[in-house]
Design a protein around this motif. Sequence first.
Motif, PDB file in Angstrom:
ATOM      1  N   PRO A  92       0.802  -1.230   0.000  1.00  0.00           N
ATOM      2  CA  PRO A  92       0.000   0.000   0.000  1.00  0.00           C
ATOM      3  C   PRO A  92       0.833   1.277   0.000  1.00  0.00           C
ATOM      4  O   PRO A  92       0.430   2.286  -0.595  1.00  0.00           O
ATOM      5  CB  PRO A  92      -0.840  -0.116   1.284  1.00  0.00           C
ATOM      6  N   ARG A  93       1.998   1.262   0.638  1.00  0.00           N
ATOM      7  CA  ARG A  93       2.847   2.463   0.656  1.00  0.00           C
ATOM      8  C   ARG A  93       3.446   2.703  -0.724  1.00  0.00           C
ATOM      9  O   ARG A  93       3.518   3.845  -1.192  1.00  0.00           O
ATOM     10  CB  ARG A  93       3.937   2.313   1.728  1.00  0.00           C
ATOM     11  N   PHE A  94       3.887   1.649  -1.379  1.00  0.00           N
ATOM     12  CA  PHE A  94       4.370   1.799  -2.752  1.00  0.00           C
ATOM     13  C   PHE A  94       3.237   2.270  -3.673  1.00  0.00           C
ATOM     14  O   PHE A  94       3.446   3.109  -4.552  1.00  0.00           O
ATOM     15  CB  PHE A  94       4.927   0.483  -3.266  1.00  0.00           C
ATOM     16  N   ALA A  95       2.043   1.710  -3.499  1.00  0.00           N
ATOM     17  CA  ALA A  95       0.913   2.078  -4.360  1.00  0.00           C
ATOM     18  C   ALA A  95       0.594   3.566  -4.244  1.00  0.00           C
ATOM     19  O   ALA A  95       0.310   4.239  -5.249  1.00  0.00           O
ATOM     20  CB  ALA A  95      -0.313   1.234  -4.014  1.00  0.00           C
ATOM     21  N   ARG A  96       0.646   4.099  -3.024  1.00  0.00           N
ATOM     22  CA  ARG A  96       0.385   5.533  -2.852  1.00  0.00           C
ATOM     23  C   ARG A  96       1.447   6.368  -3.554  1.00  0.00           C
ATOM     24  O   ARG A  96       1.143   7.409  -4.150  1.00  0.00           O
ATOM     25  CB  ARG A  96       0.325   5.881  -1.358  1.00  0.00           C
ATOM     26  N   ARG A  97       2.701   5.927  -3.478  1.00  0.00           N
ATOM     27  CA  ARG A  97       3.767   6.675  -4.165  1.00  0.00           C
ATOM     28  C   ARG A  97       3.584   6.605  -5.684  1.00  0.00           C
ATOM     29  O   ARG A  97       3.807   7.596  -6.393  1.00  0.00           O
ATOM     30  CB  ARG A  97       5.134   6.126  -3.757  1.00  0.00           C
ATOM     31  N   LEU A  98       3.181   5.459  -6.179  1.00  0.00           N
ATOM     32  CA  LEU A  98       2.944   5.307  -7.616  1.00  0.00           C
ATOM     33  C   LEU A  98       1.798   6.209  -8.081  1.00  0.00           C
ATOM     34  O   LEU A  98       1.844   6.764  -9.183  1.00  0.00           O
ATOM     35  CB  LEU A  98       2.639   3.844  -7.941  1.00  0.00           C
ATOM     36  N   ASP A  99       0.771   6.359  -7.243  1.00  0.00           N
ATOM     37  CA  ASP A  99      -0.322   7.287  -7.573  1.00  0.00           C
ATOM     38  C   ASP A  99       0.225   8.699  -7.783  1.00  0.00           C
ATOM     39  O   ASP A  99      -0.192   9.416  -8.707  1.00  0.00           O
ATOM     40  CB  ASP A  99      -1.358   7.305  -6.442  1.00  0.00           C
ATOM     41  N   LYS A 100       1.163   9.105  -6.928  1.00  0.00           N
ATOM     42  CA  LYS A 100       1.745  10.445  -7.052  1.00  0.00           C
ATOM     43  C   LYS A 100       2.576  10.566  -8.330  1.00  0.00           C
ATOM     44  O   LYS A 100       2.559  11.601  -8.999  1.00  0.00           O
ATOM     45  CB  LYS A 100       2.601  10.749  -5.825  1.00  0.00           C
ATOM     46  N   ILE A 101       3.331   9.512  -8.669  1.00  0.00           N
ATOM     47  CA  ILE A 101       4.130   9.535  -9.903  1.00  0.00           C
ATOM     48  C   ILE A 101       3.228   9.693 -11.115  1.00  0.00           C
ATOM     49  O   ILE A 101       3.486  10.510 -12.012  1.00  0.00           O
ATOM     50  CB  ILE A 101       4.973   8.253 -10.013  1.00  0.00           C
ATOM     51  N   VAL A 102       2.145   8.916 -11.153  1.00  0.00           N
ATOM     52  CA  VAL A 102       1.208   8.973 -12.278  1.00  0.00           C
ATOM     53  C   VAL A 102       0.552  10.342 -12.358  1.00  0.00           C
ATOM     54  O   VAL A 102       0.420  10.938 -13.433  1.00  0.00           O
ATOM     55  CB  VAL A 102       0.150   7.856 -12.142  1.00  0.00           C
ATOM     56  N   ALA A 103       0.131  10.878 -11.203  1.00  0.00           N
ATOM     57  CA  ALA A 103      -0.573  12.165 -11.200  1.00  0.00           C
ATOM     58  C   ALA A 103       0.317  13.317 -11.648  1.00  0.00           C
ATOM     59  O   ALA A 103      -0.160  14.283 -12.255  1.00  0.00           O
ATOM     60  CB  ALA A 103      -1.122  12.445  -9.800  1.00  0.00           C
ATOM     61  N   ALA A 104       1.629  13.216 -11.359  1.00  0.00           N
ATOM     62  CA  ALA A 104       2.533  14.337 -11.632  1.00  0.00           C
ATOM     63  C   ALA A 104       3.313  14.200 -12.932  1.00  0.00           C
ATOM     64  O   ALA A 104       3.972  15.153 -13.345  1.00  0.00           O
ATOM     65  CB  ALA A 104       3.520  14.490 -10.471  1.00  0.00           C
ATOM     66  N   HIS A 105       3.253  13.029 -13.593  1.00  0.00           N
ATOM     67  CA  HIS A 105       4.133  12.822 -14.747  1.00  0.00           C
ATOM     68  C   HIS A 105       3.691  13.679 -15.935  1.00  0.00           C
ATOM     69  O   HIS A 105       2.529  13.640 -16.344  1.00  0.00           O
ATOM     70  CB  HIS A 105       4.144  11.352 -15.159  1.00  0.00           C
ATOM     71  N   PRO A 106       4.602  14.461 -16.519  1.00  0.00           N
ATOM     72  CA  PRO A 106       4.217  15.364 -17.621  1.00  0.00           C
ATOM     73  C   PRO A 106       3.756  14.633 -18.873  1.00  0.00           C
ATOM     74  O   PRO A 106       3.029  15.215 -19.688  1.00  0.00           O
ATOM     75  CB  PRO A 106       5.507  16.154 -17.891  1.00  0.00           C
ATOM     76  N   SER A 107       4.145  13.379 -19.054  1.00  0.00           N
ATOM     77  CA  SER A 107       3.718  12.638 -20.246  1.00  0.00           C
ATOM     78  C   SER A 107       2.284  12.149 -20.146  1.00  0.00           C
ATOM     79  O   SER A 107       1.742  11.616 -21.116  1.00  0.00           O
ATOM     80  CB  SER A 107       4.634  11.426 -20.471  1.00  0.00           C
ATOM     81  N   LEU A 108       1.661  12.322 -18.977  1.00  0.00           N
ATOM     82  CA  LEU A 108       0.297  11.837 -18.788  1.00  0.00           C
ATOM     83  C   LEU A 108      -0.702  12.983 -18.701  1.00  0.00           C
ATOM     84  O   LEU A 108      -1.751  12.871 -18.078  1.00  0.00           O
ATOM     85  CB  LEU A 108       0.216  10.978 -17.514  1.00  0.00           C
ATOM     86  N   VAL A 109      -0.387  14.070 -19.365  1.00  0.00           N
ATOM     87  CA  VAL A 109      -1.293  15.210 -19.361  1.00  0.00           C
ATOM     88  C   VAL A 109      -2.415  14.988 -20.356  1.00  0.00           C
ATOM     89  O   VAL A 109      -3.293  15.789 -20.472  1.00  0.00           O
ATOM     90  CB  VAL A 109      -0.527  16.518 -19.683  1.00  0.00           C
ATOM     91  N   GLY A 110      -2.421  13.902 -21.067  1.00  0.00           N
ATOM     92  CA  GLY A 110      -3.448  13.605 -22.062  1.00  0.00           C
ATOM     93  C   GLY A 110      -4.742  13.136 -21.434  1.00  0.00           C
ATOM     94  O   GLY A 110      -5.114  13.557 -20.346  1.00  0.00           O
ATOM     95  N   PRO A 111      -5.456  12.243 -22.126  1.00  0.00           N
ATOM     96  CA  PRO A 111      -6.765  11.794 -21.648  1.00  0.00           C
ATOM     97  C   PRO A 111      -6.692  11.155 -20.274  1.00  0.00           C
ATOM     98  O   PRO A 111      -5.768  10.423 -19.951  1.00  0.00           O
ATOM     99  CB  PRO A 111      -7.171  10.753 -22.712  1.00  0.00           C
ATOM    100  N   ALA A 112      -7.698  11.453 -19.440  1.00  0.00           N
ATOM    101  CA  ALA A 112      -7.740  10.894 -18.089  1.00  0.00           C
ATOM    102  C   ALA A 112      -7.873   9.384 -18.156  1.00  0.00           C
ATOM    103  O   ALA A 112      -8.511   8.836 -19.051  1.00  0.00           O
ATOM    104  CB  ALA A 112      -8.920  11.500 -17.320  1.00  0.00           C
ATOM    105  N   GLY A 113      -7.262   8.712 -17.180  1.00  0.00           N
ATOM    106  CA  GLY A 113      -7.386   7.260 -17.119  1.00  0.00           C
ATOM    107  C   GLY A 113      -6.380   6.514 -17.957  1.00  0.00           C
ATOM    108  O   GLY A 113      -6.458   5.295 -18.082  1.00  0.00           O
ATOM    109  N   ARG A 114      -5.430   7.246 -18.556  1.00  0.00           N
ATOM    110  CA  ARG A 114      -4.438   6.581 -19.393  1.00  0.00           C
ATOM    111  C   ARG A 114      -3.542   5.666 -18.567  1.00  0.00           C
ATOM    112  O   ARG A 114      -3.068   4.649 -19.044  1.00  0.00           O
ATOM    113  CB  ARG A 114      -3.598   7.635 -20.109  1.00  0.00           C
ATOM    114  N   ALA A 115      -3.277   6.041 -17.329  1.00  0.00           N
ATOM    115  CA  ALA A 115      -2.498   5.209 -16.413  1.00  0.00           C
ATOM    116  C   ALA A 115      -3.251   5.119 -15.092  1.00  0.00           C
ATOM    117  O   ALA A 115      -3.704   6.126 -14.561  1.00  0.00           O
ATOM    118  CB  ALA A 115      -1.106   5.783 -16.196  1.00  0.00           C
ATOM    119  N   THR A 116      -3.374   3.895 -14.572  1.00  0.00           N
ATOM    120  CA  THR A 116      -4.136   3.667 -13.350  1.00  0.00           C
ATOM    121  C   THR A 116      -3.360   2.730 -12.443  1.00  0.00           C
ATOM    122  O   THR A 116      -2.817   1.718 -12.898  1.00  0.00           O
ATOM    123  CB  THR A 116      -5.505   3.037 -13.662  1.00  0.00           C
ATOM    124  N   VAL A 117      -3.297   3.067 -11.151  1.00  0.00           N
ATOM    125  CA  VAL A 117      -2.636   2.228 -10.150  1.00  0.00           C
ATOM    126  C   VAL A 117      -3.688   1.383  -9.439  1.00  0.00           C
ATOM    127  O   VAL A 117      -4.728   1.905  -9.012  1.00  0.00           O
ATOM    128  CB  VAL A 117      -1.861   3.084  -9.135  1.00  0.00           C
TER     129      VAL A 117
END
Length: 242
Positions: A92-117
Amino acid sequence: MDERTSSHDRVIAQRQAEGWMFLIEAARDLRTTGAVVPSGKALARALTEPVRAQSPYPLAVLEAGAGTGPVTRALIPQLSRGSRLDIVEANPRFARRLDKIVAAHPSLVGPAGRATVHQSLVEEFDTPHLYDVIVSGLPLTNFAPEQVERIMNRFMQLLHPGGTLTYFAYLGTRRARSLTASRSESRRHAAVDEVTAGFQRTYAVRRCTVWANLPPAHVWHLQRPLAGADAPSAPRPEEARR
């Protein structure tokens, strides 16, 4: 201090923080964390090669056992427009950190839901989707052979026909454990090796060695047979041990 220096310093600080986090989780439970340092850049590049090979086509990609995200960060910029990334992490601690990586990554500014943890064991991951590429960072040699068989079977079920699974195995782990582990632990490790060897014999299309990692590792590429091909059934543990 210019902007580039500041950005570089932030990256270094982030990597150091992740290294400490990984070490703390390894101390809590080495069996499920699998190492004491995150995967290096060379290993991440070898694991994500099938994604680069199929660019620029949109892909469905699954990453299992992402940890603190070193492979995730290497993977996201390689995704073509329209691709889907599902990240499965049980800690769960890794999963929360991965959520932050996905939310902040500049390559994921496209359509919502492109990456999901998804916080889940991969063998219990319930999804209607099949994947073109599965990238696994799971420490298979740390699990029971029966769990490894379930994980590998689930990976093959989740692949599209012709899809590729990539995963790694550290070099020399059996030898090292034979010197320090109990007899029962050595038997468990040998049984896991036999299970993975059975899948390698059935599905492997490539193996490369990444020396520039700590520790060095083999990276395996396994491929689900194309529809209509003579698809072998997944090996059973007793068959793998013959």
